[in-house]
Design a protein around this motif. Structure first.
Motif, mmCIF file in Angstrom:
data_model
loop_
_atom_site.group_PDB
_atom_site.id
_atom_site.type_symbol
_atom_site.label_atom_id
_atom_site.label_comp_id
_atom_site.label_asym_id
_atom_site.label_seq_id
_atom_site.Cartn_x
_atom_site.Cartn_y
_atom_site.Cartn_z
ATOM 1 N N GLU A 52 32.256 -32.604 16.086
ATOM 2 C CA GLU A 52 32.389 -31.148 16.197
ATOM 3 C C GLU A 52 31.161 -30.516 16.834
ATOM 4 O O GLU A 52 31.277 -29.566 17.614
ATOM 5 C CB GLU A 52 32.679 -30.531 14.837
ATOM 6 N N THR A 55 31.364 -31.233 20.619
ATOM 7 C CA THR A 55 32.407 -30.394 21.215
ATOM 8 C C THR A 55 31.947 -28.936 21.284
ATOM 9 O O THR A 55 32.125 -28.267 22.298
ATOM 10 C CB THR A 55 33.715 -30.505 20.414
ATOM 11 N N ARG A 56 31.352 -28.443 20.216
ATOM 12 C CA ARG A 56 30.882 -27.053 20.186
ATOM 13 C C ARG A 56 29.829 -26.818 21.266
ATOM 14 O O ARG A 56 29.808 -25.782 21.912
ATOM 15 C CB ARG A 56 30.332 -26.731 18.799
#
Length: 120
Positions: A52, A55-56
């Protein structure tokens, strides 16, 4: 949860709190600095937070309504940003109409497209 007697337990508790508050960058910083838990017992959580955070870091957020924003990784959209925005807004409005819901709560949608095994 981590072993309460392990030295890294406070770091994992902090990391999971950051994660629950949607501060994945801080969560990843915490776990990256302090490992994957005693005996690698938190490896799954480590990988979730890592994915995450990556991806962020690659993503962009676009406000598509007064109440709706969408987060995406631009290079994964294959030029379909406007189509995805249009379909997302349409789907949200359709569900709201069915449920008699007024769009008053700030809503943030996030997603990622798998980069392997995708058929177009």
């Amino acid at each position: 949860m981590a072993n309460p007697y392990a030295a890294d337990t406070p770091h994992w508790e902090a990391a999971l709190e950051f994660y629950y508050l949607d501060d994945v960058a801080s969560a990843f910083q915490e776990v990256e600095e302090h490992g994957i838990g005693e005996g690698a017992e938190l490896l799954r959580w480590y990988r979730v937070i890592e994915a995450e955070a990556i991806t962020r870091a690659k993503s962009s957020t676009k406000q598509i309504g007064s109440w709706l924003s969408i987060e995406f990784v631009p290079e994964q959209l294959m030029g379909l940003e406007s189509e995805i925005v249009t379909r997302t807004l349409s789907a949200c409005n359709e569900v709201a109409a069915r449920l008699g819901w007024e769009h008053s709560v700030q809503t943030h949608l996030a997603g990622s497209v798998p980069t392997s095994g995708v058929r177009v």
